[in-house]
Design an enzyme around this catalytic site. Structure first.
Site, mmCIF file in Angstrom:
data_model
loop_
_atom_site.group_PDB
_atom_site.id
_atom_site.type_symbol
_atom_site.label_atom_id
_atom_site.label_comp_id
_atom_site.label_asym_id
_atom_site.label_seq_id
_atom_site.Cartn_x
_atom_site.Cartn_y
_atom_site.Cartn_z
ATOM 1 N N GLU A 164 -8.486 140.536 116.672
ATOM 2 C CA GLU A 164 -9.848 141.058 116.600
ATOM 3 C C GLU A 164 -10.299 141.694 117.917
ATOM 4 O O GLU A 164 -11.230 141.236 118.588
ATOM 5 C CB GLU A 164 -10.820 139.960 116.157
ATOM 6 C CG GLU A 164 -10.547 139.454 114.756
ATOM 7 C CD GLU A 164 -11.503 138.360 114.300
ATOM 8 O OE1 GLU A 164 -11.740 138.261 113.085
ATOM 9 O OE2 GLU A 164 -12.007 137.612 115.156
ATOM 10 N N CYS B 94 -17.439 144.374 134.691
ATOM 11 C CA CYS B 94 -17.104 143.580 135.870
ATOM 12 C C CYS B 94 -16.643 144.488 137.018
ATOM 13 O O CYS B 94 -16.543 145.710 136.875
ATOM 14 C CB CYS B 94 -16.017 142.560 135.534
ATOM 15 S SG CYS B 94 -14.401 143.297 135.228
ATOM 16 N N GLU C 290 -7.287 138.018 107.188
ATOM 17 C CA GLU C 290 -8.132 136.844 107.014
ATOM 18 C C GLU C 290 -9.047 137.100 105.822
ATOM 19 O O GLU C 290 -9.999 137.882 105.916
ATOM 20 C CB GLU C 290 -8.968 136.560 108.271
ATOM 21 C CG GLU C 290 -8.147 136.211 109.499
ATOM 22 C CD GLU C 290 -9.013 135.884 110.707
ATOM 23 O OE1 GLU C 290 -10.233 135.653 110.531
ATOM 24 O OE2 GLU C 290 -8.471 135.863 111.832
#
Length: 663
Positions: free
Chosen positions: A146, A157, A310
């Site tokens: 995912e 960052c 899934e």
């Protein structure tokens, strides 16, 4: 593994269960028709407990247990979370745009631009590939898990700051060129050095320059793609021929900064995590939303198929639960995915975890391992659909209609949503307004049972289609507009939406009167418009009433004919057109200057699809019919009843949440 093009499986995690349970689990899987198991995608700390020391013995044994019963294995590269020891190697953690650090102990906390994280990830992937790449028991590989989920698509960052400046220099060559592209003279925000350009942190009030924000999303996408591409290359160098490589995408499909088309380009196909209901939802997503998402992921691959990696089995959530679907509705979600192009279904998960952040993600069985009604219904459904659905599961869906999307427009709408009606924030990290609106525009193809593709504007092959819908296409590419012009003149039907042609490819406002480059072929001008936000305005389509929502273009036809008008005494533009059609050569351009309510969409598209001659047929709300070609060359119609009551479809009575394959 099944050889007939359709297989069923589960997600199973041997590291989470006592080894004494493995063989009984495997025996039970065979009884339930399970042919393939996915594992290992969160097991980095298991296979590399210390830096450079690999131990695959647990998975050697688990694979042996399953393979001994004829069950194939899909291995996930375990890089979506990392071991605690990696924190000692250097800076690896993401920072959100809000300035929060993603701490260790969750998932998706690694920064794609951290050299430490990238190198360690590639090392563990190569070790996995070396150990299992030539193993015939391993039928496929899932890259990571995912990508970009839970806001991990965007990092701001210090490592990203350095990489961002390199990305900008490579893209623009000079700071002067960047200043010109973004229009940094506005508010006096021009730069003289690369290191002055900020990352896309959230601001106290006004956003950063839209040009910066769009480019930052592109940069974040390229960072994720580079991370994935390195893994794909490592796998291809070591994996046996015939074993597939994929990754699993998730809803909503277009709200993410990452370009999933590019992310999956070098893989065999894309996979999907199918959760029509999640967390505190009081009801599942509409079946048309599922149809849109499944068509999107299917059409990322030239083979026009996908795996559901899934599939919803028991109701799901992390902190809160909501709607509990009837078991037969859960089975119908499986059947819809296959009808829409899936040829492999894996249920998440085999058994509910007794601990951890997914204690509320219920599997086929609960933690007590007792029989459940949902497992029984899904087992029976596997047995019922395996034969008839295998006839068409491996053949591509054929479509004469297409909804086209623009990834950059999706990114722009994340920051500038134009109308409160295009703002949908189920979580702090998701703005799904573009997905919501495109679902609305795809819905008529579902409701009128017309096979339709979902393609990016860059991958749009116009010659395959009789009709193309192009909603919210602000950043108009002159090359595509030229191709659309020629295609319509030859007989194509183009359906444009509000804001068409409003921007150029730099995301600057168009210097042309709206709808910009489309004005001549659409036969109209849009000198004024209004955001309706979460309100509405009454409209009339012929003699029938409906509502406009989200947006109101005030249309002045030049050569176009009105097909719907505003009919709201509260609005000064009552009586003026809100939708038009213009003859253009042998084709037509329809323009819908608002977001009609469901009645309005139905009335407009009933006329549009009839004109396009694509076999549109309304068979009742909640009834979905998909036409599929069989391996033998014949044609069948797969009828799905999404209603809680029986319906008669094509001469057959279909029970609640039932299905039929009709010759």
């Amino acid at each position: 593994m099944a050889k007939n093009g359709l297989s069923f499986g589960v997600d199973w995690y041997p590291e989470q269960w006592d080894e004494s349970m493995w063989e009984p689990d495997a025996d039970r899987m065979r009884e339930y028709g399970i042919e393939v198991v996915r594992m290992m995608e969160f097991a980095w700390s298991v296979v590399e407990p210390e830096k450079g020391r690999f131990d695959f013995s647990l998975f050697d044994r688990a694979i042996g247990v399953l393979a001994g019963r004829g069950i194939g294995i899909i291995l996930g590269t375990p890089t979506a979370s990392f071991p605690a020891w990696l924190l000692d190697e250097g800076e690896v953690l993401q920072e959100t745009r809000a300035g929060k650090t993603r701490g260790f102990g969750t998932r998706r906390m690694g920064c794609f631009n951290s050299p430490v994280y990238r190198e360690a990830s590639l090392r563990v992937v190569k070790a996995c590939a070396e150990r299992f790449g030539r193993d015939d028991r391993v039928v496929g590989w899932q890259v990571d898990n995912e990508f970009g989920h839970e806001g991990s698509d965007r990092c701001a960052c210090g490592k990203c700051r350095s990489a961002w400046h390199r990305w900008l220099e490579e893209r623009y060559g000079s700071v002067a060129a960047l200043n010109a592209e973004w229009g940094n003279v506005f508010w006096g925000t021009s730069y003289s050095r690369w290191d002055q350009v900020p990352v896309a942190h959230d601001q106290v009030s006004a956003h950063l320059n839209p040009g910066l924000l769009l480019d930052y999303d592109r940069f974040c996408s390229d960072s994720a793609v580079a991370f994935a591409d390195a893994q794909v290359a490592a796998l291809k160098a070591a994996v046996r021929p015939g074993a597939f490589i994929t990754t699993n995408l998730f809803p909503p499909p277009l709200a993410n900064a990452i370009d999933m088309e590019r992310l999956t380009r070098d893989m065999d196909f894309a996979s999907w995590d199918n959760y029509p209901s999640w967390g505190d939802q009081d009801e599942p997503l509409p079946y048309a939303a599922q149809a849109f998402a499944e068509s999107f992921v299917r059409d990322l691959s030239p083979r026009k198929s996908f795996t559901v990696m899934e599939a919803f089995s028991g109701f799901q959530g992390h902190e809160c639960l909501g709607y509990l679907p009837p078991e037969r509705q859960v089975a119908l979600w499986t059947n819809q995915a296959i009808a829409r192009g899936a040829d492999r279904i894996l249920y998440f998960r085999w058994r509910t975890a007794p601990y951890g952040q997914e204690q509320l993600c219920y599997g086929l069985f609960d933690s007590d391992n007792a029989e459940t009604e949902r497992a029984r219904v899904l087992r029976d459904n596997i047995g019922a659909v395996k034969g008839p659905f295998s006839r068409f599961a491996s053949t591509p869906i054929e479509s004469r209609a297409c909804l086209a999307y623009s990834k950059d427009d999706a990114r722009v709408l994340t920051e500038q949503h134009l109308s409160q009606g295009l703002s949908m924030r189920p979580t702090e990290w998701v703005q799904a307004g573009y997905d919501m609106e495109l679902t609305k525009w795809f819905a008529p193809y579902v409701v009128f049972n017309v096979n339709a593709d979902v393609k990016s504007v860059g991958a749009l092959d116009l010659e395959k289609y009789s009709i193309v819908s192009l909603p919210l296409y602000q950043m108009a590419d002159p090359g595509l507009v030229e191709r659309l012009d020629a295609w319509v003149r030859k007989g194509g039907r183009l359906v444009l939406g509000y804001r068409a042609g409003a921007r150029d490819m730099r995301n600057w406002n168009s210097p042309l009167r709206l709808p910009g480059l489309f004005a001549e072929m659409a036969g109209l001008r849009v000198p004024r418009f209004e955001s309706l936000n979460r309100g509405s305005a009454r409209i009339r389509i012929g003699a029938l009433p409906a509502k406009a929502t989200v947006w109101a273009d005030i249309i002045e036809p030049t050569t176009a004919r009105p097909v719907a008008v505003y009919a709201d005494g509260r609005k000064f533009y009552s009586g003026l057109p809100c939708a038009t059609v213009n003859a253009w050569g042998d084709g037509k351009v329809w323009y819908i200057g608002t977001s009609p309510d469901p009645i309005g969409i139905f009335l407009l598209y009933r006329r549009i699809l009839k004109d396009a001659k694509v076999g549109a047929k309304f068979r009742g709300m909640g009834v979905e019919v998909i036409e599929r070609r069989t391996e033998a060359g014949g044609t069948v119609k797969v009828a799905l009843n999404h209603n809680a009551k029986a319906r008669r479809v094509l001469g057959k009575r279909i029970e609640a949440y039932g299905w039929a394959v009709i010759e």
